[in-house]
Design a protein around this motif. Structure first.
Motif, PDB file in Angstrom:
ATOM      1  N   LEU A 168       0.827  -1.209   0.000  1.00 45.27           N
ATOM      2  CA  LEU A 168       0.000   0.000   0.000  1.00 45.27           C
ATOM      3  C   LEU A 168       0.860   1.257   0.000  1.00 45.27           C
ATOM      4  O   LEU A 168       0.569   2.232  -0.697  1.00 45.27           O
ATOM      5  N   ARG A 180       1.103   4.103  -3.034  1.00 51.71           N
ATOM      6  CA  ARG A 180       0.793   5.519  -2.794  1.00 51.71           C
ATOM      7  C   ARG A 180       1.978   6.433  -3.081  1.00 51.71           C
ATOM      8  O   ARG A 180       1.793   7.573  -3.530  1.00 51.71           O
ATOM      9  N   THR A 181       3.182   5.966  -2.802  1.00 57.37           N
ATOM     10  CA  THR A 181       4.362   6.830  -2.914  1.00 57.37           C
ATOM     11  C   THR A 181       5.212   6.532  -4.137  1.00 57.37           C
ATOM     12  O   THR A 181       5.990   7.393  -4.574  1.00 57.37           O
TER      13      THR A 181
END
Length: 416
Positions: free
Chosen positions: A163, A167-168
């Protein structure tokens, strides 16, 4: 100030000590493979370096007496947990450097030695801190909490890393955060155990030095056991194919389609292999124990060995069909892990039987060390072999590598 207590309810420390035992083991032996794969390391290097991390469990029997001789098991538990946390922090920091493979491997090796020492201390403390009746009652609890740590790591932490990565877009950061989280948990457990572990009267350093004569008599008695030659060959070969598969299962599932892999995301890998797969492994282990308890090992070892090895064919199928739906991949991985649970339970029952009456615990430790060696050696070459023949041919070789161990079964001395 928390008062020192000679005894506390085992519920206050058995679950936490065995969770702490399982967590660093799975970080070193499973999570390291996933991290290195996501960081772009070749399968040859992944398999070779991470197989070396089995070494402390191969040789831990040789320094076990030192844990008895110096200090208490209680202190060994808290200190090793704290130092494991430090080792994981160092591993996390190394992932930002250009030499992360070598630095992280060195950190994981330190964690592996500390973890193997921690295993000795925890198992000894378990036996010293409660009666045999309570030990028998909590044996299932300790096994469950150990597996819970594996599920938490390969499922929860891997999904979390996925996750963060999604996201990054920063793969090193995702694994740094994950390793720091594991370190934080070990640090908190070290503090908790420092405060709440009991102080059993029997947990004291051995007054006399190590009886080296007795130490060597244990080994001499082991190598005089009936059928020990075939037994050792079986220990080394029974999981030979499975050891090769275990080293390359995660790289195969994560590898890009162009490299012959299934291209699972980190998150999906955590769900499929680390969560569903592990739950099925636990279910297979429980069912395997029930089958052996009812019908005996002699009657069940053949079918259980078949259930361990036959599902390796699923990886051959997946390697030739890399565009399978995620749900179907999950089913195949779950079935393979279920068979793995069945087959390894039979193997562990055999190791329990391969002991002398006088030195049961020590002989079992020797057998598990040989077992770790049997996992380490094929792992060294598995990555090199896969990169030369490709995933489909590699998994076919894995299937053939399961045969020698199975062919030794008729020659084993099985008690019942």
């Amino acid at each position: 100030m928390i008062a020192k207590a000679e005894s506390r309810t085992p519920w206050s420390y058995v679950p936490t000590t065995y969770f702490a035992e399982g967590l660093p083991w799975v970080v070193v032996n499973t999570l390291a493979v996933i991290i290195f794969k996501k960081m772009g390391v070749s399968n040859t290097e992944i398999a070779a370096w991470t197989s070396l991390l089995y070494l402390p469990w191969v040789i831990k029997m040789f320094w076990g007496p030192l844990v008895d001789m110096y200090s208490t098991r209680r202190k060994w538990i808290t200190w090793t947990q704290g130092l494991i946390a430090v080792g994981l922090i160092a591993a996390a920091l190394s992932l930002k450097t250009p030499y992360f493979l070598y630095l992280a491997t060195a950190c994981f090796m330190l964690v592996a030695f500390l973890s193997a020492t921690h295993d000795i201390a925890v198992d000894g403390f378990y036996m010293l801190s409660m009666s045999e009746e309570k030990q028998a009652f909590f044996v299932g609890i300790r096994a469950f909490c150990y597996r819970l740590a594996i599920l938490f790591t390969t499922g929860g932490l891997v999904v979390w890393a996925g996750l963060i990565e999604a996201r990054t877009g920063n793969i090193p950061l995702s694994w740094q955060v994950t390793l720091l989280a594991a370190a934080g948990i070990l640090g908190l457990l070290a503090l908790y155990h420092k405060l709440f572990l009991p102080y059993p009267a029997a947990d004291a350093p051995r007054e006399k030095g190590i009886d080296w004569g007795e130490f060597f008599r244990v080994f001499a008695a082991y190598f005089r056991l009936e059928g020990i030659g075939v037994g050792i060959a079986f220990i080394l070969l029974y999981r030979f194919g499975e050891a090769m598969l275990l080293k390359l299962a995660a790289p195969f599932l994560l590898d890009k389609a162009g490299a012959g892999g299934l291209a699972l995301s980190t998150t999906n890998f955590g769900y499929v292999y680390g969560t569903v797969g592990l739950i099925c492994l636990i279910a297979g282990s429980i069912l395997g124990g029930m089958i052996i308890a009812r019908y005996g090992l002699r009657r069940t070892i053949w079918p259980l060995a078949f259930m361990l090895n036959a599902p390796d064919l699923f990886y051959v199928y997946m390697a030739y069909n890399t565009d399978l739906p995620l749900s179907f991949v999950g089913v195949l991985v779950a079935l393979e892990q279920f068979g793995f649970g069945l087959g390894t339970t039979a193997f562990m029952f055999f190791l329990i039987q391969l002991t002398g009456e006088k030195y049961k615990t020590a002989h079992f430790a020797i057998s598990t060390g040989i077992m770790a060696l049997g996992m380490m050696l094929p792992g060294f070459v598995s990555g090199w072999l896969q990169e030369r023949v490709g995933y489909p041919e590699f998994f076919i070789i894995v299937c053939f590598a399961t045969l020698p161990g199975m062919l030794l079964i008729p020659f084993l001395k099985i008690k019942a």
